[in-house]
Design an enzyme around this catalytic site. Structure first.
Site, PDB file in Angstrom:
ATOM      1  N   ASP A   1      -7.680  -4.060   3.402  1.00 17.81           N
ATOM      2  CA  ASP A   1      -7.726  -2.685   3.943  1.00 17.81           C
ATOM      3  C   ASP A   1      -8.958  -1.846   3.560  1.00 17.81           C
ATOM      4  OD1 ASP A   1      -5.247  -3.572   4.712  1.00 17.81           O
ATOM      5  OD2 ASP A   1      -4.097  -1.963   3.812  1.00 17.81           O
TER       6      ASP A   1
ATOM      7  N   GLU B   1      -4.613  -2.088   7.730  1.00 18.48           N
ATOM      8  CA  GLU B   1      -3.304  -1.451   7.928  1.00 18.48           C
ATOM      9  C   GLU B   1      -3.394  -0.535   9.137  1.00 18.48           C
ATOM     10  OE1 GLU B   1      -1.755   0.675   4.535  1.00 18.48           O
ATOM     11  OE2 GLU B   1      -0.211   1.669   5.716  1.00 18.48           O
TER      12      GLU B   1
ATOM     13  N   LYS C   1      -1.945  -5.471  10.083  1.00 19.97           N
ATOM     14  CA  LYS C   1      -0.595  -5.419   9.497  1.00 19.97           C
ATOM     15  C   LYS C   1      -0.025  -4.008   9.613  1.00 19.97           C
ATOM     16  CE  LYS C   1      -2.455  -4.709   4.806  1.00 19.97           C
ATOM     17  NZ  LYS C   1      -1.851  -3.415   4.412  1.00 19.97           N
TER      18      LYS C   1
ATOM     19  N   LYS D   1       2.512  -2.318   4.089  1.00 27.22           N
ATOM     20  CA  LYS D   1       1.651  -2.344   2.908  1.00 27.22           C
ATOM     21  C   LYS D   1       1.329  -3.786   2.542  1.00 27.22           C
ATOM     22  CE  LYS D   1       2.096   2.119   2.676  1.00 27.22           C
ATOM     23  NZ  LYS D   1       1.093   2.939   3.394  1.00 27.22           N
TER      24      LYS D   1
ATOM     25  N   VAL E   1      -8.426  -2.178  -1.306  1.00 21.93           N
ATOM     26  CA  VAL E   1      -7.744  -0.930  -1.651  1.00 21.93           C
ATOM     27  C   VAL E   1      -6.358  -0.870  -1.006  1.00 21.93           C
ATOM     28  CG1 VAL E   1      -9.868   0.387  -1.984  1.00 21.93           C
ATOM     29  CG2 VAL E   1      -8.843   0.299   0.294  1.00 21.93           C
ATOM     30  N   THR E   2      -5.478  -0.038  -1.608  1.00 23.78           N
ATOM     31  CA  THR E   2      -5.592   0.490  -2.950  1.00 23.78           C
ATOM     32  C   THR E   2      -4.849  -0.439  -3.894  1.00 23.78           C
ATOM     33  OG1 THR E   2      -3.609   1.876  -2.724  1.00 23.78           O
ATOM     34  CG2 THR E   2      -5.725   2.887  -2.169  1.00 23.78           C
TER      35      THR E   2
ATOM     36  N   CYS F   1      -1.392  -1.370  -1.296  1.00 20.20           N
ATOM     37  CA  CYS F   1      -1.433  -2.579  -0.467  1.00 20.20           C
ATOM     38  C   CYS F   1      -1.904  -3.813  -1.226  1.00 20.20           C
ATOM     39  CB  CYS F   1      -2.287  -2.323   0.762  1.00 20.20           C
ATOM     40  SG  CYS F   1      -1.529  -1.080   1.836  1.00 20.20           S
TER      41      CYS F   1
HETATM   42  N1  TIU Z   1      -4.247   0.030   1.942  1.00 20.53           N
HETATM   43  C1  TIU Z   1      -3.417   0.835   1.282  1.00 20.53           C
HETATM   44  O1  TIU Z   1      -3.289   0.759   0.080  1.00 20.53           O
HETATM   45  N2  TIU Z   1      -2.711   1.763   2.028  1.00 20.53           N
HETATM   46  C2  TIU Z   1      -2.207   2.902   1.543  1.00 20.53           C
HETATM   47  O2  TIU Z   1      -1.440   3.590   2.186  1.00 20.53           O
HETATM   48  N3  TIU Z   1      -2.622   3.216   0.298  1.00 20.53           N
HETATM   49  C3  TIU Z   1      -2.160   4.242  -0.432  1.00 20.53           C
HETATM   50  O3  TIU Z   1      -2.519   4.356  -1.579  1.00 20.53           O
HETATM   51  N4  TIU Z   1      -1.320   5.080   0.125  1.00 20.53           N
END
Ligand code: TIU
Length: 236
Positions: A27, A75, A145, A148, A173-174, A178
């Site tokens: 992501d 995502e 996807k 998460k 990330v993060t 995810c």
């Molecule tokens: N890629 C990912 O971690 N999506 C999130 O929504 N991260 C958050 O920290 N919310």
């Protein structure tokens, strides 16, 4: 190559064969990394997550040169949001038909609303795509996807098996969201996983530290965590 490489890691050294190993980058989308995106609207620290772009670029370059299979994830949702459960919409802000009243504490924009980089977390929008520094090459796999975890409602498992993958280097990330969710899903499916410390980040530093600690706690509860430099030296 089918030679076995070994790098220092927690809780103990991580060994892998490059021909059976994938780099999985989670992501690294504009919506999570750049100003005006979904992450910033959620209240995330952009400085923290932006710090992992360059280390991830170096890891990607070394992994490409070493012949690893490269997998990227994004995502996001269909434009009609039919694949976005109300639980996900209402936790961020009151969805149009939610029985829960909107609270002052909720965010002003929700998934699907129009932000500065297009509709937030909607496939095909500028903000949904991966940052320029880490743009996938045509031969690399991109997994879209809705959740998460990258295994939920995707063909990631089959794509990894089709490539003969047994080991996964995890970046992106993060860390707390995810990355950790996907790492745990991969461990349950029998993949040996190693997160790369500098090549992942979260929206606050203590979440990153705790998330990585939990992955390798108790002799590798979910897997391994390594530093970037030994990995670059070993791949190069
Ligand atoms: N890629 C990912 O971690 N999506 C999130 O929504 N991260 C958050 O920290 N919310």
């Amino acid at each position: 190559s089918s030679a076995t490489l070994t790098i220092p890691a927690k809780p103990y050294p991580f060994s892998f064969q490059p021909c059976r190993t994938a780099l999985l980058i989670i992501d690294m989308q504009r919506d999570f990394l750049l100003a005006g995106g979904f992450g910033e609207i959620q209240g995330g620290s952009l400085a923290d997550v932006q710090a992992c772009i360059e280390p991830t670029r170096r890891l990607l370059e070394a992994s490409r040169a070493a012949g690893l299979a490269i997998f990227h994830t994004r995502e996001g949702h269909k434009p009609d949001l039919s694949d976005c459960p109300s639980s996900k919409l209402v936790r961020q802000a009151a969805a149009p038909h939610s029985p829960n009243p909107r609270s002052e504490k909720q965010h002003k924009l929700v998934i699907g609303d129009r932000g500065e980089m297009g509709r937030l977390l909607v496939r095909g929008e500028y903000g949904h795509d991966i940052v320029d520094e880490l743009k996938p090459l045509p031969n690399e796999v991109v997994i879209d996807k809705p959740g998460k975890g990258a295994f939920w409602d995707t063909d990631l498992m089959h794509r990894l098996k089709a490539h003969g993958i047994t080991h996964i280097l995890v970046a992106g990330v993060t860390t707390e969201c995810c990355v950790a969710t996907t790492f745990r899903e991969a461990n349950d499916r029998g993949f040996e996983c190693c997160a790369v410390t500098e090549a992942t980040a979260g929206y606050n530093p203590s979440f990153k530290t705790s998330s990585l600690d939990m992955l390798h706690w108790s002799q590798g509860l979910f897997g391994f965590v390594s530093d970037l430099q030994p990995l670059l030296e070993c791949l190069g």
